[in-house]
Design a protein around this motif. Structure first.
Motif, PDB file in Angstrom:
ATOM      1  N   GLY A  10     -10.284  13.030 -29.668  1.00 40.97           N
ATOM      2  CA  GLY A  10      -9.578  14.293 -29.527  1.00 40.97           C
ATOM      3  C   GLY A  10      -8.880  14.496 -28.196  1.00 40.97           C
ATOM      4  O   GLY A  10      -8.075  15.396 -28.053  1.00 40.97           O
ATOM      5  N   SER A  11      -9.164  13.646 -27.201  1.00 45.37           N
ATOM      6  CA  SER A  11      -8.497  13.787 -25.909  1.00 45.37           C
ATOM      7  C   SER A  11      -7.776  12.520 -25.464  1.00 45.37           C
ATOM      8  O   SER A  11      -6.896  12.582 -24.615  1.00 45.37           O
ATOM      9  CB  SER A  11      -9.493  14.198 -24.818  1.00 45.37           C
ATOM     10  OG  SER A  11     -10.477  13.197 -24.646  1.00 45.37           O
ATOM     11  N   THR A  32      -4.218  12.036 -26.281  1.00 44.66           N
ATOM     12  CA  THR A  32      -4.150  12.623 -27.618  1.00 44.66           C
ATOM     13  C   THR A  32      -4.548  14.087 -27.483  1.00 44.66           C
ATOM     14  O   THR A  32      -4.925  14.545 -26.409  1.00 44.66           O
ATOM     15  CB  THR A  32      -5.109  11.937 -28.612  1.00 44.66           C
ATOM     16  OG1 THR A  32      -6.454  12.148 -28.182  1.00 44.66           O
ATOM     17  CG2 THR A  32      -4.815  10.452 -28.734  1.00 44.66           C
ATOM     18  N   GLY A  33      -4.508  14.793 -28.567  1.00 50.35           N
ATOM     19  CA  GLY A  33      -4.946  16.184 -28.608  1.00 50.35           C
ATOM     20  C   GLY A  33      -5.360  16.521 -30.018  1.00 50.35           C
ATOM     21  O   GLY A  33      -5.199  15.715 -30.940  1.00 50.35           O
ATOM     22  N   ARG A  34      -5.882  17.692 -30.189  1.00 48.29           N
ATOM     23  CA  ARG A  34      -6.355  18.118 -31.500  1.00 48.29           C
ATOM     24  C   ARG A  34      -5.256  18.001 -32.563  1.00 48.29           C
ATOM     25  O   ARG A  34      -5.530  17.735 -33.728  1.00 48.29           O
ATOM     26  CB  ARG A  34      -6.850  19.559 -31.407  1.00 48.29           C
ATOM     27  CG  ARG A  34      -7.415  20.065 -32.687  1.00 48.29           C
ATOM     28  CD  ARG A  34      -8.168  21.360 -32.511  1.00 48.29           C
ATOM     29  NE  ARG A  34      -8.978  21.569 -33.676  1.00 48.29           N
ATOM     30  CZ  ARG A  34     -10.195  21.074 -33.858  1.00 48.29           C
ATOM     31  NH1 ARG A  34     -10.749  20.360 -32.923  1.00 48.29           N
ATOM     32  NH2 ARG A  34     -10.855  21.300 -34.971  1.00 48.29           N
ATOM     33  N   ASP A  35      -4.006  18.166 -32.149  1.00 50.81           N
ATOM     34  CA  ASP A  35      -2.886  18.125 -33.091  1.00 50.81           C
ATOM     35  C   ASP A  35      -2.314  16.720 -33.291  1.00 50.81           C
ATOM     36  O   ASP A  35      -1.270  16.567 -33.931  1.00 50.81           O
ATOM     37  CB  ASP A  35      -1.796  19.086 -32.638  1.00 50.81           C
ATOM     38  CG  ASP A  35      -1.201  18.721 -31.285  1.00 50.81           C
ATOM     39  OD1 ASP A  35      -1.833  17.947 -30.530  1.00 50.81           O
ATOM     40  OD2 ASP A  35      -0.107  19.217 -30.970  1.00 50.81           O
ATOM     41  N   SER A  80     -11.957  15.163 -40.124  1.00 49.31           N
ATOM     42  CA  SER A  80     -12.418  15.171 -38.742  1.00 49.31           C
ATOM     43  C   SER A  80     -12.521  16.602 -38.244  1.00 49.31           C
ATOM     44  O   SER A  80     -11.670  17.429 -38.569  1.00 49.31           O
ATOM     45  CB  SER A  80     -11.456  14.396 -37.838  1.00 49.31           C
ATOM     46  OG  SER A  80     -11.842  14.502 -36.480  1.00 49.31           O
ATOM     47  N   MET A  82     -12.524  17.029 -34.982  1.00 49.05           N
ATOM     48  CA  MET A  82     -11.874  16.925 -33.667  1.00 49.05           C
ATOM     49  C   MET A  82     -10.357  16.785 -33.754  1.00 49.05           C
ATOM     50  O   MET A  82      -9.660  17.081 -32.793  1.00 49.05           O
ATOM     51  CB  MET A  82     -12.446  15.735 -32.894  1.00 49.05           C
ATOM     52  CG  MET A  82     -13.916  15.912 -32.559  1.00 49.05           C
ATOM     53  SD  MET A  82     -14.576  14.521 -31.672  1.00 49.05           S
ATOM     54  CE  MET A  82     -13.848  14.790 -30.078  1.00 49.05           C
ATOM     55  N   LEU A  83      -9.858  16.287 -34.880  1.00 46.15           N
ATOM     56  CA  LEU A  83      -8.417  16.080 -35.052  1.00 46.15           C
ATOM     57  C   LEU A  83      -7.964  16.774 -36.330  1.00 46.15           C
ATOM     58  O   LEU A  83      -8.512  16.533 -37.407  1.00 46.15           O
ATOM     59  CB  LEU A  83      -8.098  14.574 -35.138  1.00 46.15           C
ATOM     60  CG  LEU A  83      -8.377  13.762 -33.884  1.00 46.15           C
ATOM     61  CD1 LEU A  83      -8.275  12.276 -34.184  1.00 46.15           C
ATOM     62  CD2 LEU A  83      -7.429  14.142 -32.772  1.00 46.15           C
ATOM     63  N   ASP A  84      -6.959  17.622 -36.215  1.00 43.14           N
ATOM     64  CA  ASP A  84      -6.434  18.349 -37.374  1.00 43.14           C
ATOM     65  C   ASP A  84      -5.510  17.450 -38.198  1.00 43.14           C
ATOM     66  O   ASP A  84      -4.877  16.535 -37.674  1.00 43.14           O
ATOM     67  CB  ASP A  84      -5.645  19.577 -36.912  1.00 43.14           C
ATOM     68  CG  ASP A  84      -6.520  20.600 -36.202  1.00 43.14           C
ATOM     69  OD1 ASP A  84      -7.727  20.637 -36.482  1.00 43.14           O
ATOM     70  OD2 ASP A  84      -5.978  21.339 -35.354  1.00 43.14           O
TER      71      ASP A  84
END
Length: 94
Positions: A10-11, A32-35, A80, A82-84
């Motif tokens: 997620g990061s 990376t990010g949640r999106d 997940s 952590m990831l959308d």
């Protein structure tokens, strides 16, 4: 046998190239990010593995660690927290 291990989270995305003895030959990190969805993540994986291969030479196999439900027999992500946007994604195929 040389392998690339990819930790998709997620990061960050961390990719490491190892030799047959497990010694790390090189590593690279991408934010990376949640999106970060499946398509973007696959582009990040491709760029990271290309960078490692260009710098340290080719590899034979790759594996991806993913923060969520994975059916490893078919290479499909179920979801997940952590990831959308990762619902029933054929990650191995991508």
């Amino acid at each position: 046998m040389r392998a690339v291990g990819i930790d998709l989270g997620g990061s960050k995305l961390l990719a490491c190239l190892t030799d047959e003895g497990g010694r790390i030959l090189g590593r690279t990190v991408r934010a990376t990010g949640r999106d970060t969805g499946p398509v973007e993540a696959c582009h990040l994986i491709a760029r990271a593995t290309r960078e490692l291969s260009d710098t340290f030479g080719p590899f034979d196999v790759a594996g991806v660690g993913f923060p969520g439900q994975v059916d490893f027999r078919v290479g499909r992500v179920g979801g997940s927290v952590m990831l959308d946007g990762w619902l029933d994604v054929p990650l191995a195929e991508l």
